[in-house]
Design a protein around this motif. Structure first.
Motif, PDB file in Angstrom:
ATOM      1  N   UNK A  55      -5.987  27.170  23.949  1.00 50.81           N
ATOM      2  CA  UNK A  55      -6.577  26.014  23.280  1.00 50.81           C
ATOM      3  C   UNK A  55      -8.095  26.012  23.446  1.00 50.81           C
ATOM      4  N   UNK A  56      -8.578  26.318  24.647  1.00 52.21           N
ATOM      5  CA  UNK A  56     -10.026  26.345  24.877  1.00 52.21           C
ATOM      6  C   UNK A  56     -10.705  27.397  23.990  1.00 52.21           C
ATOM      7  N   UNK A  57     -10.093  28.572  23.863  1.00 51.64           N
ATOM      8  CA  UNK A  57     -10.665  29.602  22.982  1.00 51.64           C
ATOM      9  C   UNK A  57     -10.650  29.133  21.527  1.00 51.64           C
ATOM     10  N   UNK A  58      -9.549  28.500  21.131  1.00 54.37           N
ATOM     11  CA  UNK A  58      -9.450  27.997  19.754  1.00 54.37           C
ATOM     12  C   UNK A  58     -10.502  26.926  19.501  1.00 54.37           C
ATOM     13  N   UNK A  59     -10.704  26.032  20.472  1.00 50.88           N
ATOM     14  CA  UNK A  59     -11.716  24.988  20.299  1.00 50.88           C
ATOM     15  C   UNK A  59     -13.097  25.601  20.100  1.00 50.88           C
ATOM     16  N   UNK A  60     -13.418  26.613  20.874  1.00 53.30           N
ATOM     17  CA  UNK A  60     -14.739  27.246  20.726  1.00 53.30           C
ATOM     18  C   UNK A  60     -14.899  27.818  19.319  1.00 53.30           C
ATOM     19  N   UNK A  61     -13.840  28.411  18.780  1.00 49.16           N
ATOM     20  CA  UNK A  61     -13.896  28.958  17.422  1.00 49.16           C
ATOM     21  C   UNK A  61     -13.978  27.840  16.382  1.00 49.16           C
ATOM     22  N   UNK A  62     -13.209  26.771  16.581  1.00 49.80           N
ATOM     23  CA  UNK A  62     -13.126  25.701  15.590  1.00 49.80           C
ATOM     24  C   UNK A  62     -14.325  24.756  15.613  1.00 49.80           C
ATOM     25  N   UNK A  63     -14.813  24.439  16.812  1.00 49.19           N
ATOM     26  CA  UNK A  63     -15.843  23.408  16.958  1.00 49.19           C
ATOM     27  C   UNK A  63     -17.183  23.957  17.430  1.00 49.19           C
ATOM     28  N   UNK A  64     -17.302  25.277  17.552  1.00 45.64           N
ATOM     29  CA  UNK A  64     -18.522  25.889  18.058  1.00 45.64           C
ATOM     30  C   UNK A  64     -19.775  25.512  17.289  1.00 45.64           C
ATOM     31  N   UNK A  65     -19.639  25.279  16.000  1.00 48.32           N
ATOM     32  CA  UNK A  65     -20.796  24.905  15.161  1.00 48.32           C
ATOM     33  C   UNK A  65     -21.104  23.408  15.253  1.00 48.32           C
ATOM     34  N   UNK A  66     -20.144  22.635  15.797  1.00 51.74           N
ATOM     35  CA  UNK A  66     -20.265  21.181  15.782  1.00 51.74           C
ATOM     36  C   UNK A  66     -20.573  20.566  17.146  1.00 51.74           C
ATOM     37  N   UNK A  67     -20.284  21.286  18.209  1.00 53.88           N
ATOM     38  CA  UNK A  67     -20.439  20.734  19.552  1.00 53.88           C
ATOM     39  C   UNK A  67     -21.282  21.657  20.422  1.00 53.88           C
ATOM     40  N   UNK A  68     -21.929  21.076  21.438  1.00 50.55           N
ATOM     41  CA  UNK A  68     -22.761  21.868  22.340  1.00 50.55           C
ATOM     42  C   UNK A  68     -21.941  22.409  23.510  1.00 50.55           C
ATOM     43  N   UNK A  69     -22.553  23.247  24.317  1.00 52.87           N
ATOM     44  CA  UNK A  69     -21.864  23.885  25.438  1.00 52.87           C
ATOM     45  C   UNK A  69     -21.316  22.855  26.426  1.00 52.87           C
ATOM     46  N   UNK A  70     -22.003  21.728  26.585  1.00 52.41           N
ATOM     47  CA  UNK A  70     -21.538  20.688  27.504  1.00 52.41           C
ATOM     48  C   UNK A  70     -20.157  20.156  27.126  1.00 52.41           C
ATOM     49  N   UNK A  71     -19.891  20.035  25.840  1.00 52.53           N
ATOM     50  CA  UNK A  71     -18.586  19.583  25.364  1.00 52.53           C
ATOM     51  C   UNK A  71     -17.490  20.518  25.854  1.00 52.53           C
ATOM     52  N   UNK A  72     -17.710  21.824  25.682  1.00 48.46           N
ATOM     53  CA  UNK A  72     -16.706  22.811  26.079  1.00 48.46           C
ATOM     54  C   UNK A  72     -16.576  22.890  27.600  1.00 48.46           C
ATOM     55  N   UNK A  73     -17.707  22.845  28.293  1.00 46.27           N
ATOM     56  CA  UNK A  73     -17.677  22.904  29.763  1.00 46.27           C
ATOM     57  C   UNK A  73     -16.902  21.725  30.336  1.00 46.27           C
ATOM     58  N   UNK A  74     -17.097  20.545  29.761  1.00 48.81           N
ATOM     59  CA  UNK A  74     -16.378  19.355  30.230  1.00 48.81           C
ATOM     60  C   UNK A  74     -14.874  19.502  30.009  1.00 48.81           C
ATOM     61  N   UNK A  75     -14.472  20.002  28.855  1.00 47.67           N
ATOM     62  CA  UNK A  75     -13.046  20.200  28.573  1.00 47.67           C
ATOM     63  C   UNK A  75     -12.454  21.263  29.493  1.00 47.67           C
ATOM     64  N   UNK A  76     -13.171  22.355  29.670  1.00 50.90           N
ATOM     65  CA  UNK A  76     -12.661  23.449  30.489  1.00 50.90           C
ATOM     66  C   UNK A  76     -12.629  23.103  31.974  1.00 50.90           C
ATOM     67  N   UNK A  77     -13.442  22.156  32.400  1.00 47.33           N
ATOM     68  CA  UNK A  77     -13.440  21.723  33.804  1.00 47.33           C
ATOM     69  C   UNK A  77     -12.146  21.007  34.186  1.00 47.33           C
ATOM     70  N   UNK A  78     -11.412  20.566  33.185  1.00 49.93           N
ATOM     71  CA  UNK A  78     -10.151  19.851  33.455  1.00 49.93           C
ATOM     72  C   UNK A  78      -8.925  20.734  33.230  1.00 49.93           C
ATOM     73  N   UNK A  79      -9.098  22.023  33.250  1.00 47.01           N
ATOM     74  CA  UNK A  79      -7.995  22.955  32.983  1.00 47.01           C
ATOM     75  C   UNK A  79      -6.795  22.693  33.876  1.00 47.01           C
ATOM     76  N   UNK A  80      -7.009  22.539  35.187  1.00 46.53           N
ATOM     77  CA  UNK A  80      -5.877  22.342  36.098  1.00 46.53           C
ATOM     78  C   UNK A  80      -5.094  21.074  35.754  1.00 46.53           C
ATOM     79  N   UNK A  81      -5.799  19.997  35.408  1.00 45.03           N
ATOM     80  CA  UNK A  81      -5.119  18.753  35.030  1.00 45.03           C
ATOM     81  C   UNK A  81      -4.347  18.928  33.722  1.00 45.03           C
ATOM     82  N   UNK A  82      -4.944  19.649  32.785  1.00 46.44           N
ATOM     83  CA  UNK A  82      -4.260  19.899  31.517  1.00 46.44           C
ATOM     84  C   UNK A  82      -3.010  20.749  31.719  1.00 46.44           C
ATOM     85  N   UNK A  83      -3.079  21.718  32.615  1.00 45.65           N
ATOM     86  CA  UNK A  83      -1.910  22.556  32.909  1.00 45.65           C
ATOM     87  C   UNK A  83      -0.783  21.679  33.451  1.00 45.65           C
TER      88      UNK A  83
END
Length: 186
Positions: free
Chosen positions: A34-62
């Protein structure tokens, strides 16, 4: 001498991928996909902070997805012949708040909501259509498409979905600036 492993491009039946339901042990791979897909889908629309924040919660999402799978939710996975996830989908009859309002507004009746539908950049629309067919069959369904996801849109159109209503841009962060389009099949 080491012989290189060279798996066939197709199976004996001609398949190039296969579908299966996810097990709790797949949760981490699903979240990372999902994180890889988000980067492909939203990479033009969101900054690196958006992705870093989502990826920081990986363990909770798992843990979240493990609990959903343990409760019986079916998440379908498409994998290529190297066991690489190339698509995922989850459909449910439990609507999110904005979907419930939309279903009522357009008098859609009893529809399934596709909530978790991602495809790899190189996935064919046929793979996405196969996931849609597996998750919802021929029943009426609705999903929200956002970002740059041409294979997802092609898959949905091939499965009989069409745009309904105007795109909606959420007013609040973190999704402000990422317009969502409802796609529905009656």
């Amino acid at each position: 001498m080491i012989w290189p492993f060279n798996r066939k491009a197709t199976t004996e039946t001609g398949a190039q991928y296969y579908l299966r339901d996810a097990a709790a042990a797949d949760a981490r791979a699903l979240v990372e996909f999902k994180h890889r897909a988000w980067r492909a889908m939203y990479g033009r629309l969101k900054d690196e902070g958006f992705f870093a924040q989502a990826e920081a919660t990986t363990d909770e999402q798992v843990k979240f997805w493990q609990s959903r799978i343990a409760k019986g939710d079916k998440i379908w996975i498409a994998e290529d012949l190297r066991d690489r996830i190339i698509g995922t989908i989850l459909a449910t009859t439990k609507y999110s708040e904005h979907t419930a309002e939309f279903v009522e507004l357009y008098s859609l009746g009893d529809v399934r909501e596709i909530r978790y539908f991602y495809l790899a950049d190189d996935a064919a629309a046929a793979i996405g259509k196969a996931l849609v067919d597996q998750a919802v069959g021929d029943v009426p369904a609705l999903t929200w498409v956002s970002g740059h996801a041409p294979a997802v849109v092609q898959s949905l159109r091939a499965a009989g979905f069409a745009d309904l209503g105007e795109p909606v841009d959420p007013a609040v962060a973190p999704w402000h600036g990422v317009a969502r389009q409802a796609m529905v099949r009656s």
